[in-house]
Design a protein around this motif. Sequence first.
Motif, PDB file in Angstrom:
ATOM      1  N   GLY A 177       0.819  -1.220   0.000  1.00 30.77           N
ATOM      2  CA  GLY A 177       0.000   0.000   0.000  1.00 30.77           C
ATOM      3  C   GLY A 177       0.847   1.262   0.000  1.00 30.77           C
ATOM      4  O   GLY A 177       2.068   1.226  -0.161  1.00 30.77           O
ATOM      5  N   THR A 178       0.156   2.391   0.232  1.00 26.80           N
ATOM      6  CA  THR A 178       0.846   3.683   0.135  1.00 26.80           C
ATOM      7  C   THR A 178       1.884   3.868   1.243  1.00 26.80           C
ATOM      8  O   THR A 178       2.836   4.624   1.082  1.00 26.80           O
ATOM      9  N   LYS A 179       1.709   3.178   2.364  1.00 27.40           N
ATOM     10  CA  LYS A 179       2.637   3.376   3.497  1.00 27.40           C
ATOM     11  C   LYS A 179       4.027   2.800   3.230  1.00 27.40           C
ATOM     12  O   LYS A 179       4.973   3.081   3.967  1.00 27.40           O
ATOM     13  N   GLY A 180       4.139   1.988   2.169  1.00 28.47           N
ATOM     14  CA  GLY A 180       5.444   1.378   1.874  1.00 28.47           C
ATOM     15  C   GLY A 180       6.149   2.017   0.682  1.00 28.47           C
ATOM     16  O   GLY A 180       7.087   1.431   0.140  1.00 28.47           O
ATOM     17  N   LEU A 181       5.703   3.205   0.284  1.00 24.12           N
ATOM     18  CA  LEU A 181       6.316   3.843  -0.897  1.00 24.12           C
ATOM     19  C   LEU A 181       7.336   4.907  -0.480  1.00 24.12           C
ATOM     20  O   LEU A 181       7.074   5.714   0.412  1.00 24.12           O
ATOM     21  N   THR A 182       8.470   4.862  -1.146  1.00 22.89           N
ATOM     22  CA  THR A 182       9.541   5.847  -0.914  1.00 22.89           C
ATOM     23  C   THR A 182       9.705   6.675  -2.178  1.00 22.89           C
ATOM     24  O   THR A 182       9.525   6.165  -3.288  1.00 22.89           O
ATOM     25  N   LEU A 183      10.034   7.958  -2.003  1.00 17.02           N
ATOM     26  CA  LEU A 183      10.239   8.836  -3.160  1.00 17.02           C
ATOM     27  C   LEU A 183      11.743   8.916  -3.465  1.00 17.02           C
ATOM     28  O   LEU A 183      12.542   9.263  -2.586  1.00 17.02           O
ATOM     29  N   PHE A 184      12.079   8.589  -4.708  1.00 14.23           N
ATOM     30  CA  PHE A 184      13.494   8.579  -5.111  1.00 14.23           C
ATOM     31  C   PHE A 184      13.791   9.682  -6.118  1.00 14.23           C
ATOM     32  O   PHE A 184      12.963   9.989  -6.984  1.00 14.23           O
ATOM     33  N   ILE A 185      14.982  10.249  -5.975  1.00 10.91           N
ATOM     34  CA  ILE A 185      15.511  11.176  -6.991  1.00 10.91           C
ATOM     35  C   ILE A 185      16.242  10.333  -8.013  1.00 10.91           C
ATOM     36  O   ILE A 185      17.197   9.621  -7.673  1.00 10.91           O
ATOM     37  N   VAL A 186      15.760  10.389  -9.259  1.00  8.30           N
ATOM     38  CA  VAL A 186      16.371   9.581 -10.322  1.00  8.30           C
ATOM     39  C   VAL A 186      16.696  10.507 -11.505  1.00  8.30           C
ATOM     40  O   VAL A 186      15.823  10.804 -12.330  1.00  8.30           O
ATOM     41  N   PRO A 187      17.936  11.003 -11.592  1.00  7.16           N
ATOM     42  CA  PRO A 187      18.280  11.884 -12.719  1.00  7.16           C
ATOM     43  C   PRO A 187      18.363  11.086 -14.023  1.00  7.16           C
ATOM     44  O   PRO A 187      18.769   9.926 -14.012  1.00  7.16           O
ATOM     45  N   SER A 188      17.971  11.719 -15.137  1.00  9.12           N
ATOM     46  CA  SER A 188      18.106  11.016 -16.423  1.00  9.12           C
ATOM     47  C   SER A 188      19.574  10.918 -16.820  1.00  9.12           C
ATOM     48  O   SER A 188      19.962  10.014 -17.543  1.00  9.12           O
TER      49      SER A 188
END
Length: 245
Positions: A98-109
């Motif tokens: 669910g939403t509680k297990g999502l992490t936001l990552f910085i992913v440069p191209s």
Amino acid sequence: MYGGLAHGASEVIAAFGTEEQKHLFCDRMFSGKWGGTMCLTEPHAGTDVGSAKTSAKRNADGTYSITGTKIFITGGDQQFTDNIIHLVLARVEGAPPGTKGLTLFIVPSVRTSPDGTLGERNDVVAQSIEHKMGINGSCTCVLNFGDNGQCIGWPVGGEEKLNQGMPQMFKMMNGARIAVGMQGVAVASTAYLNALEYARDRKQGSSITHWKDASAPRVSILEHADVRRMLLDMKARVEASARSP
Ligand SMILES: Cc1cc2nc3c(=O)[nH]c(=O)nc-3n(C[C@H](O)[C@H](O)[C@H](O)COP(=O)(O)OP(=O)(O)OC[C@H]3O[C@@H](n4cnc5c(N)ncnc54)[C@H](O)[C@@H]3O)c2cc1C
């Protein structure tokens, strides 16, 4: 669209990023030197964003390997900027469902050194461009992350911010909602102003006060009551939208 997404993604890094992340990304994104995106949606996860399957696996050097497919990504690829900083929701191995297990990552191209020097391309590929009914000046992409196992990302705010992806992403989503609303009002207002100009310019028929006189001068359609009614209806709707709380 491109400028708005870069600004929104940069606001997230400014609010939640580490000092190093802010230093590397914010000025370059706020100034428009580098672009930005928000990557939530997946083929099976639209409204139900908590079912996202994009995964993140920790590497020995503290980076994360990102693997998955995101769809409908506004500004997902373009050639206006040297680099595009994708903010990607992904699930670290072992995180809750669910939403509680999502992490936001910085992913440069394009991978960068800490001073901003560009290096080799990251493993992010625009697989295709979505076919849309409108806003065709804005490319909306299907993005593949890590098809070759070489897509590297960093959690926004570092490792202590794992599983904080949704609250972080909501900062950008809330801004985007207001911006999209403003776009709608701006397009409606432009349509009204164009219609008004056309109605002033276009001559057709005579004034109702001379309706029996076939040789009476032709008047602009703005003088016809039903055209005025339609224009006033447009004006009222635009003004009401612009003033909504
Ligand atoms: C032009 C454009 C740009 C976009 N840009 C981005 C972007 O930059 N980044 C990004 O991540 N995404 C982006 N999106 C995707 C957008 O966020 C999704 O379209 C949105 O999340 C809805 O998902 P969906 O299209 O899969 O619709 P679905 O989730 O399949 O929903 C279809 C319909 O069912 C309804 N529905 C679904 N679930 C429920 C429920 N539980 N109860 C009641 N009704 C329900 C919905 O309200 C909707 O009307 C973009 C989309 C468009 C069209």
